[in-house]
Design a protein around this motif. Structure first.
Motif, short mmCIF file in Angstrom:
data_model
loop_
_atom_site.label_atom_id
_atom_site.label_comp_id
_atom_site.label_asym_id
_atom_site.label_seq_id
_atom_site.Cartn_x
_atom_site.Cartn_y
_atom_site.Cartn_z
N HIS A 176 -4.51 -3.99 -2.72
CA HIS A 176 -3.22 -4.01 -3.41
C HIS A 176 -2.05 -3.91 -2.45
O HIS A 176 -1.04 -3.27 -2.74
CB HIS A 176 -3.18 -2.94 -4.51
N TYR A 190 0.72 -0.60 -2.91
CA TYR A 190 0.28 0.62 -2.23
C TYR A 190 1.45 1.29 -1.50
O TYR A 190 1.69 2.49 -1.66
CB TYR A 190 -0.86 0.33 -1.24
N TRP A 193 3.95 2.93 -3.74
CA TRP A 193 3.43 4.23 -4.21
C TRP A 193 3.55 5.27 -3.08
O TRP A 193 4.01 6.39 -3.30
CB TRP A 193 1.98 4.09 -4.67
N TYR A 198 5.27 10.28 -6.21
CA TYR A 198 3.89 10.49 -6.68
C TYR A 198 2.94 10.88 -5.56
O TYR A 198 2.02 11.66 -5.75
CB TYR A 198 3.37 9.23 -7.39
N ILE A 203 -0.46 12.39 -6.98
CA ILE A 203 -0.81 11.55 -8.13
C ILE A 203 -1.17 10.16 -7.62
O ILE A 203 -0.30 9.36 -7.27
CB ILE A 203 0.36 11.50 -9.14
N CYS A 208 -3.49 7.22 -13.15
CA CYS A 208 -2.92 6.41 -14.22
C CYS A 208 -3.82 5.24 -14.62
O CYS A 208 -3.81 4.83 -15.78
CB CYS A 208 -1.55 5.87 -13.80
N HIS A 209 -4.56 4.70 -13.67
CA HIS A 209 -5.31 3.47 -13.98
C HIS A 209 -6.78 3.67 -14.28
O HIS A 209 -7.45 2.73 -14.71
CB HIS A 209 -5.14 2.46 -12.84
N HIS A 271 4.91 2.99 -8.97
CA HIS A 271 5.34 2.06 -7.92
C HIS A 271 6.49 1.28 -8.51
O HIS A 271 6.95 1.62 -9.60
CB HIS A 271 4.18 1.12 -7.54
N LYS A 272 6.95 0.22 -7.85
CA LYS A 272 8.03 -0.55 -8.45
C LYS A 272 7.53 -1.18 -9.75
O LYS A 272 6.33 -1.38 -9.93
CB LYS A 272 8.47 -1.67 -7.49
N PRO A 274 8.42 -4.68 -12.06
CA PRO A 274 7.00 -4.97 -11.91
C PRO A 274 6.58 -4.86 -10.44
O PRO A 274 7.42 -4.88 -9.56
CB PRO A 274 6.87 -6.41 -12.40
N SER A 275 5.26 -4.80 -10.26
CA SER A 275 4.74 -4.71 -8.89
C SER A 275 3.75 -5.84 -8.66
O SER A 275 3.52 -6.66 -9.54
CB SER A 275 4.05 -3.35 -8.72
N SER A 280 5.39 -11.74 -11.86
CA SER A 280 5.71 -11.04 -13.10
C SER A 280 7.13 -10.50 -13.02
O SER A 280 7.67 -10.28 -11.94
CB SER A 280 4.71 -9.92 -13.38
#
Ligand code: HEC
Ligand code: HEC
Ligand code: HEC
Ligand code: HEC
Ligand code: HEC
Length: 419
Positions: A176, A190, A193, A198, A203, A208-209, A271-272, A274-275, A280
C-alpha cells in the motif's frame, strides 16, 4: 494418465499439488495431543483453509484482495501495459499477484494463486517486509501460519507462530505504498498513516480494516470476539463513511448574495481520504433553492489527487498512473483528522434563496468506461440547510450579549467558590 504425463517433467511439484488437493488432515483437537503438528512445507490454496476458517474465508472471498488479479478493472490496464512495456508489467504483479514471486511460474499452484490474488497463504507466510527499494519486498516461507496469537497447544492443526509484524501497518505497507521511477508517490496510504496521529496512538491498519466479527454464537459463550473480518470493506460502507467524514453546513443570505459554508472533517480515516490509487475522489455538490424549490445555483468541489505526464496533462489510465506519472497536478485530499472549511458564494440577482442541499459523494470512476460493472457514485451523506439572515451587525450584537452573560456567570461562580 494425463495428469502424470503433465507432471512428469516437474515431479517436484507433486507435494505442492497434494497439499492443494488434500489439505491438512486433522489431528486430534482434543487438547491432549502432544505430538508436533503436521507442517506441510508448501503453499496452499485458500480453498484449503475454508473448511476450518469458514467465516474468514467468506469475508476474504468478498474482498478486493481476492479479486486483485482477476478483476477486469485490473486486467484491462494490465493487458495494455503487458503489450506495450512487458518489463514494466512485471511490477503490477508484485502486488496484484504476489504468488508469482513465491512459486515457479509453471507450478500448478501458481495459476491458482493468480486466481486468488492476495491470498491467505501469502499473507500468513510473510516473515519480513522491506518498505522501500526494489521488489520483491516480502520475504515469505510456507508451512507455519504466522498470526496475531501464536501457538495454541492442543488446537494446532497446522503449526502457528506469533508474528508481531501481522499486527502492524508494516505488513500492509509493502503493497500500500508505491513511488514510481520518476519519484512520484502513486500510492501513499502507508506513509499518510505513518505521519498521522494514529501511529502515535498505536492504531494500525488492522484496527480499522480487520475488525472482529461479532458473532451471536461468540457473544452467547461469553467469549466476546469472533474471528476477524477479512473483507477490507471499510471504504464501501455508506454509514461508516458518513461517520468517518462528518459534514456540516451553514447558509447565510444577504441582499444579493447567498454564502454557504461547509465544514468537512476527516474524523476516522487513518490516512488521507480518498487514499490509494489516484482515481477515487470525494465530490461535494451544493444546490441552492428558492422557496418554490427552483434551483438558483449549483457548485461543486472535488477532493482528489491528480498526477500528470510531465507536460501538464492529467493521467487517467491506471497503467500510466503507475508507470508514467512525472508530476502531481493536484492534491487537495483531506489529511487524517483535518478539518476543511469550504466557502461557496452564490450571486442572487434579485432571487430569494430559501435553502441549500449539500451532498457528499464517494466516487470510484470506472477506469475503463465500457465496463459498467461497478457502482460509481456512493452517496455518503447529504444535508438540507435553511437560509439564515446574514446580517453581520445583528450577529455581532448577539455574540457580544452572550459573551457578557458568560462573563457575569463566571464572576458569580468565582465569588461563590471564594467564600
Ligand atoms: C492481506 C493479508 C491477509 C490475507 C489475504 C488474509 N489474512 Fe488472515 N490475517 C491477516 C492479519 C494482518 C491478521 C491479524 C490481524 C490482527 O490481529 O489485528 C489475520 C488474522 C487471521 C487469523 C487469526 C484470527 C483470530 O481470531 O485471531 C486467521 C485464522 C486468519 N487470519 C486466517 C486467514 C484465512 C483463512 C485467509 C484466507 C481466506 C486469510 N487469513 C487471509 C492478514 C491476512
Ligand atoms: C483442519 C483445520 C484447519 C485448516 C485446514 C486450516 N486451519 Fe488455520 N487454524 C486452525 C485452528 C484450529 C487454529 C487455532 C484456533 C484459531 O485461531 O482459530 C488455526 C489458527 C490459524 C491462524 C492463527 C495463527 C496465529 O498465531 O494467530 C492462522 C493465521 C491460520 N490458522 C491460517 C490458516 C490458513 C491460511 C489456512 C489455509 C492455508 C489454514 N489456517 C487452514 C485450523 C485449521
Ligand atoms: C501483496 C500485496 C498486498 C498486501 C500485503 C496488502 N494489500 Fe491491501 N490491496 C492490495 C491490492 C493489489 C488491492 C487492490 C485490489 C483491487 O481493487 O484490484 C488492495 C486493496 C485493499 C483494500 C480495499 C481498497 C478499496 O478500494 O476498497 C483495503 C482496505 C486494503 N487493501 C487494506 C489492506 C490492509 C489493511 C493490509 C494489511 C493487513 C493489506 N491491505 C495488505 C494489495 C495488498
Ligand atoms: C482509523 C481507522 C483507519 C486506519 C488506521 C486505516 N484506515 Fe484505511 N480506511 C479507513 C476508512 C474509514 C476508509 C474509507 C474512506 C476512504 O476510502 O477514504 C479507508 C479506506 C482505505 C482504502 C481505500 C482507499 C480509497 O480511498 O480507495 C485503503 C486501500 C486503505 N484504507 C488501506 C489502509 C492501510 C494500508 C492502512 C494502514 C497503513 C489503513 N488503511 C489504516 C480507516 C482506516
Ligand atoms: C506497490 C504495489 C502495487 C503495484 C506495484 C501496482 N499496484 Fe495496482 N493497486 C495496488 C493497491 C494497494 C491498490 C488499491 C488502492 C486503492 O484502493 O486505493 C491498487 C489498485 C489498482 C487499480 C484499481 C483497482 C480497483 O479495483 O479499483 C488498478 C486498475 C491497478 N491497481 C492497476 C495496476 C497496474 C496496471 C499496475 C502496474 C502498472 C499496478 N496496479 C501496480 C497496489 C499496487
Amino acid at each position: 494418465m494425463t495428469i502424470v504425463k503433465r507432471l512428469s517433467p516437474a515431479s517436484f511439484l507433486l507435494p505442492i499439488l497434494l497439499a492443494v488437493c488434500c489439505p491438512v488432515s486433522s489431528t486430534a483437537a482434543d487438547g491432549k495431543d502432544s505430538r508436533p503438528p503436521p507442517e506441510p512445507r508448501a503453499y496452499r490454496s485458500a480453498t484449503a483453509c475454508a473448511s476450518c476458517h469458514p467465516e474468514i474465508y467468506k469475508s476474504w472471498k468478498s474482498s478486493r484482495h481476492a479479486t486483485s488479479f482477476t478483476d477486469p478493472v485490473f486486467q484491462l490496464p494490465y493487458d495494455r501495459i503487458r503489450r506495450s512495456h512487458p518489463r514494466k508489467a512485471v511490477i503490477c504483479e508484485q502486488c496484484h499477484n504476489p504468488g508469482r514471486f513465491l512459486l515457479p511460474p509453471n507450478a500448478p499452484l501458481a495459476a491458482i494463486f493468480a486466481q486468488e490474488g492476495v491470498t491467505c497463504d501469502f499473507c500468513h507466510s510473510i516473515e519480513s517486509v522491506r518498505l522501500e527499494g526494489p521488489f520483491p519486498r516480502y520475504h515469505a516461507s510456507p508451512g507455519v501460519m504466522r498470526g496475531p496469537r501464536g501457538g495454541e497447544p492442543g488446537k494446532r492443526v497446522h503449526a502457528t507462530t506469533f508474528s508481531g509484524l501481522h499486527v502492524t501497518s508494516e505488513l500492509c505497507g509493502g503493497c500500500h505504498e508505491f513511488r514510481n521511477e520518476f519519484g512520484i508517490l502513486v500510492l501513499g496510504t502507508y506513509s499518510e498513516w505513518a505521519g498521522s496521529f494514529y501511529r502515535g496512538e498505536g492504531i494500525h491498519c488492522q484496527f480499522c480494516h480487520l475488525p472482529q466479527i461479532f458473532d451471536a454464537k461468540f457473544m452467547a459463550s461469553k467469549q466476546k470476539k469472533g474471528p476477524l473480518d477479512h473483507a477490507m470493506s471499510e471504504g464501501r460502507k455508506r454509514e461508516r463513511l458518513a461517520k468517518a467524514i462528518p459534514m456540516r453546513a451553514v447558509l447565510r443570505v444577504s441582499e444579493n448574495e447567498a454564502k454557504l459554508t461547509v465544514t468537512l472533517k476527516n474524523e476516522t480515516v487513518g490516512h488521507k481520504t480518498p487514499s490509494g490509487i489516484p482515481t477515487s475522489r470525494l465530490r461535494l455538490v451544493s444546490t441552492l433553492y428558492d422557496a418554490e424549490g427552483k434551483v438558483l445555483g449549483r457548485k461543486e468541489e472535488v477532493f482528489e489527487q491528480v498526477v500528470g505526464d510531465g507536460a501538464g496533462k492529467p493521467l487517467e489510465k491506471p497503467e500510466l498512473i503507475f508507470t508514467a506519472a512525472r508530476e502531481v497536478l493536484k492534491d487537495n485530499r483531506l489529511g487524517p483528522k483535518e478539518t476543511r472549511r469550504i466557502e461557496q458564494a452564490f450571486p442572487l440577482g434579485g432571487a430569494k434563496a430559501a435553502k441549500a442541499e449539500v451532498a457528499l459523494l464517494y466516487e470510484e470512476p470506472l477506469t475503463d468506461i465500457s465496463l459498467r460493472m461497478r457502482e460509481i457514485d456512493l452517496p455518503v451523506s447529504s444535508v438540507v440547510v435553511p437560509a439564515k439572515a446574514g446580517n453581520s451587525a445583528l450577529r455581532a450584537a448577539l455574540i457580544a450579549i452572550v459573551a457578557i452573560l458568560l462573563l457575569l456567570a463566571a464572576v458569580v461562580y468565582v465569588r461563590r467558590k471564594g467564600r
